[in-house]
Design a protein around this motif. Structure first.
Motif, PDB file in Angstrom:
ATOM      1  N   GLN A 282       0.580  -1.211   0.256  1.00 42.70           N
ATOM      2  CA  GLN A 282       0.398   0.051  -0.146  1.00 42.70           C
ATOM      3  C   GLN A 282       1.155   1.085   0.145  1.00 42.70           C
ATOM      4  N   VAL A 283       0.125   2.760  -0.523  1.00 50.03           N
ATOM      5  CA  VAL A 283       0.958   3.848  -0.482  1.00 50.03           C
ATOM      6  C   VAL A 283       1.216   4.330   0.690  1.00 50.03           C
ATOM      7  N   PRO A 284       2.379   4.444   1.343  1.00 48.22           N
ATOM      8  CA  PRO A 284       2.914   4.648   2.567  1.00 48.22           C
ATOM      9  C   PRO A 284       2.431   6.164   3.002  1.00 48.22           C
ATOM     10  N   CYS A 285       2.783   6.264   4.518  1.00 44.07           N
ATOM     11  CA  CYS A 285       1.484   7.178   6.015  1.00 44.07           C
ATOM     12  C   CYS A 285       2.588   8.375   4.600  1.00 44.07           C
ATOM     13  N   PRO A 286       1.356   9.447   4.807  1.00 45.66           N
ATOM     14  CA  PRO A 286       1.649  10.852   4.353  1.00 45.66           C
ATOM     15  C   PRO A 286       2.328  11.826   5.168  1.00 45.66           C
ATOM     16  N   SER A 287       2.656  11.082   6.189  1.00 46.49           N
ATOM     17  CA  SER A 287       2.642  11.654   8.104  1.00 46.49           C
ATOM     18  C   SER A 287       4.683  11.198   7.520  1.00 46.49           C
ATOM     19  N   VAL A 288       4.746  10.318   7.166  1.00 43.37           N
ATOM     20  CA  VAL A 288       6.096   9.740   6.726  1.00 43.37           C
ATOM     21  C   VAL A 288       6.692   9.780   5.356  1.00 43.37           C
ATOM     22  N   VAL A 289       5.923   9.922   4.372  1.00 44.55           N
ATOM     23  CA  VAL A 289       6.918   9.875   3.319  1.00 44.55           C
ATOM     24  C   VAL A 289       5.543  10.476   2.570  1.00 44.55           C
ATOM     25  N   PRO A 290       6.079  12.102   1.927  1.00 47.12           N
ATOM     26  CA  PRO A 290       4.947  12.814   1.383  1.00 47.12           C
ATOM     27  C   PRO A 290       4.595  12.240  -0.314  1.00 47.12           C
ATOM     28  N   LEU A 291       3.000  12.294  -0.314  1.00 45.43           N
ATOM     29  CA  LEU A 291       2.573  11.616  -1.917  1.00 45.43           C
ATOM     30  C   LEU A 291       3.134  12.748  -2.626  1.00 45.43           C
ATOM     31  N   PRO A 292       3.095  11.535  -3.663  1.00 46.85           N
ATOM     32  CA  PRO A 292       3.578  12.716  -5.239  1.00 46.85           C
ATOM     33  C   PRO A 292       2.642  13.608  -5.063  1.00 46.85           C
ATOM     34  N   LYS A 293       3.012  14.473  -5.953  1.00 46.48           N
ATOM     35  CA  LYS A 293       2.022  16.205  -6.125  1.00 46.48           C
ATOM     36  C   LYS A 293       1.081  15.366  -6.906  1.00 46.48           C
ATOM     37  N   THR A 294       1.075  14.552  -7.648  1.00 48.66           N
ATOM     38  CA  THR A 294       0.105  14.492  -8.590  1.00 48.66           C
ATOM     39  C   THR A 294      -1.038  13.548  -7.937  1.00 48.66           C
ATOM     40  N   MET A 295      -0.485  12.730  -7.286  1.00 54.84           N
ATOM     41  CA  MET A 295      -1.574  12.026  -6.134  1.00 54.84           C
ATOM     42  C   MET A 295      -3.059  13.257  -4.997  1.00 54.84           C
ATOM     43  N   ARG A 296      -1.969  14.281  -5.316  1.00 59.92           N
ATOM     44  CA  ARG A 296      -2.658  15.784  -3.958  1.00 59.92           C
ATOM     45  C   ARG A 296      -3.923  16.029  -4.619  1.00 59.92           C
ATOM     46  N   GLY A 297      -4.722  16.283  -3.955  1.00 56.51           N
ATOM     47  CA  GLY A 297      -5.989  17.495  -5.023  1.00 56.51           C
ATOM     48  C   GLY A 297      -5.965  18.634  -4.667  1.00 56.51           C
ATOM     49  N   LYS A 298      -4.766  18.775  -3.904  1.00 57.06           N
ATOM     50  CA  LYS A 298      -4.379  20.262  -4.150  1.00 57.06           C
ATOM     51  C   LYS A 298      -3.886  20.488  -5.381  1.00 57.06           C
ATOM     52  N   TYR A 299      -2.856  20.032  -5.851  1.00 60.85           N
ATOM     53  CA  TYR A 299      -2.348  20.607  -7.077  1.00 60.85           C
ATOM     54  C   TYR A 299      -2.934  19.811  -8.391  1.00 60.85           C
ATOM     55  N   VAL A 300      -3.958  18.333  -7.898  1.00 53.48           N
ATOM     56  CA  VAL A 300      -4.641  18.080  -9.141  1.00 53.48           C
ATOM     57  C   VAL A 300      -5.474  18.591  -9.867  1.00 53.48           C
ATOM     58  N   PHE A 301      -6.730  19.537  -9.121  1.00 54.77           N
ATOM     59  CA  PHE A 301      -7.376  20.707  -9.045  1.00 54.77           C
ATOM     60  C   PHE A 301      -6.576  21.682  -9.735  1.00 54.77           C
ATOM     61  N   ASN A 302      -5.898  22.395  -9.043  1.00 55.26           N
ATOM     62  CA  ASN A 302      -4.643  23.798  -9.789  1.00 55.26           C
ATOM     63  C   ASN A 302      -3.350  23.260 -10.689  1.00 55.26           C
ATOM     64  N   PRO A 303      -4.046  22.588 -11.321  1.00 49.11           N
ATOM     65  CA  PRO A 303      -2.058  22.418 -12.344  1.00 49.11           C
ATOM     66  C   PRO A 303      -1.642  23.229 -12.467  1.00 49.11           C
ATOM     67  N   ASP A 304      -1.438  24.665 -12.128  1.00 50.71           N
ATOM     68  CA  ASP A 304      -1.100  25.233 -12.501  1.00 50.71           C
ATOM     69  C   ASP A 304       0.307  25.819 -10.899  1.00 50.71           C
ATOM     70  N   LEU A 305       0.149  24.962 -10.067  1.00 50.55           N
ATOM     71  CA  LEU A 305       1.055  24.821  -8.848  1.00 50.55           C
ATOM     72  C   LEU A 305       1.738  23.701  -8.900  1.00 50.55           C
ATOM     73  N   LEU A 306       1.611  22.994 -10.023  1.00 47.53           N
ATOM     74  CA  LEU A 306       3.203  21.453 -10.590  1.00 47.53           C
ATOM     75  C   LEU A 306       4.404  22.341 -10.664  1.00 47.53           C
TER      76      LEU A 306
END
Length: 198
Positions: free
Chosen positions: A172-196
């Protein structure tokens, strides 16, 4: 004469054992080990009861007299087994009515507004126990099935399970508190591609 001496020795031995038991329980600070048949108040005795009532049973009322001979079986059933039934069925209301009826009986109120009345006049404690178990208790096969279904499922996770978080499961994907999620999996970057691009 020889028989009389052995009877006296037996009485002395019983008194000695009683005194030793009393000292033992006083050292353990167990004040509940007093009165008639104190074994009924031990946790081990309560857990040994095997009457688990059906889910449809909501109220059990037990009616008996304290002095009549035809009530002895129900009186002994209440004395020895009622505490076990109460322990195994905490959600069932159990009421006893003493000296209000000429014949002993057990009345059960079910969830569909039906009543089951068991006439236990002049029956022994064992007969009442067997009948009560046969009519109102869940069968042993159902209890085993419920115990098996309530066992810990390895697919479950949470505070009460063997794994607290799904990230502890291999693959499974590791816990985000230990290993940060890739930006492509975070809603913040999915809905605002300019932030990528930043």
């Amino acid at each position: 004469m020889h028989q009389m001496g052995s009877d006296e020795n037996l009485k002395i031995e019983k008194k000695r054992i009683g005194a030793l038991l009393k000292q033992y329980f006083q050292k353990l600070n167990m004040p509940f080990m007093r009165g008639v048949a104190p074994i009924r108040r031990t946790l081990r005795y309560l857990q040994k009861g095997d009457i688990v009532l059906k889910d449809s049973v909501h109220i059990v009322s037990i009616n008996y007299n304290t002095g009549a001979e035809n009530h002895v079986g129900l009186r002994e059933f209440v004395f020895w087994h009622l505490s076990q039934v109460q322990y195994k069925n905490p959600s069932v209301q159990i009421v006893t009515f003493k000296n209000m009826t000429p014949t002993p009986f057990i009345r059960c109120y079910l969830d569909n507004y039906e009543e089951i009345i068991m006439d236990v006049d002049s029956q022994s404690k064992e007969d009442i126990y067997d009948r009560f178990k046969r009519v109102l208790a869940k069968p042993q096969a159902q209890l085993q099935l419920e115990a098996k279904s309530s066992e810990d499922n390895p697919a479950n996770f949470g505070a009460t399970c063997s794994k607290h978080c799904i990230c502890e499961v291999p693959g499974q994907v590791p816990c985000p508190s230990v290993v940060p999620l890739p930006k492509t999996m975070r809603g913040k970057y999915v809905f605002n591609p300019d932030l990528l691009n930043e």
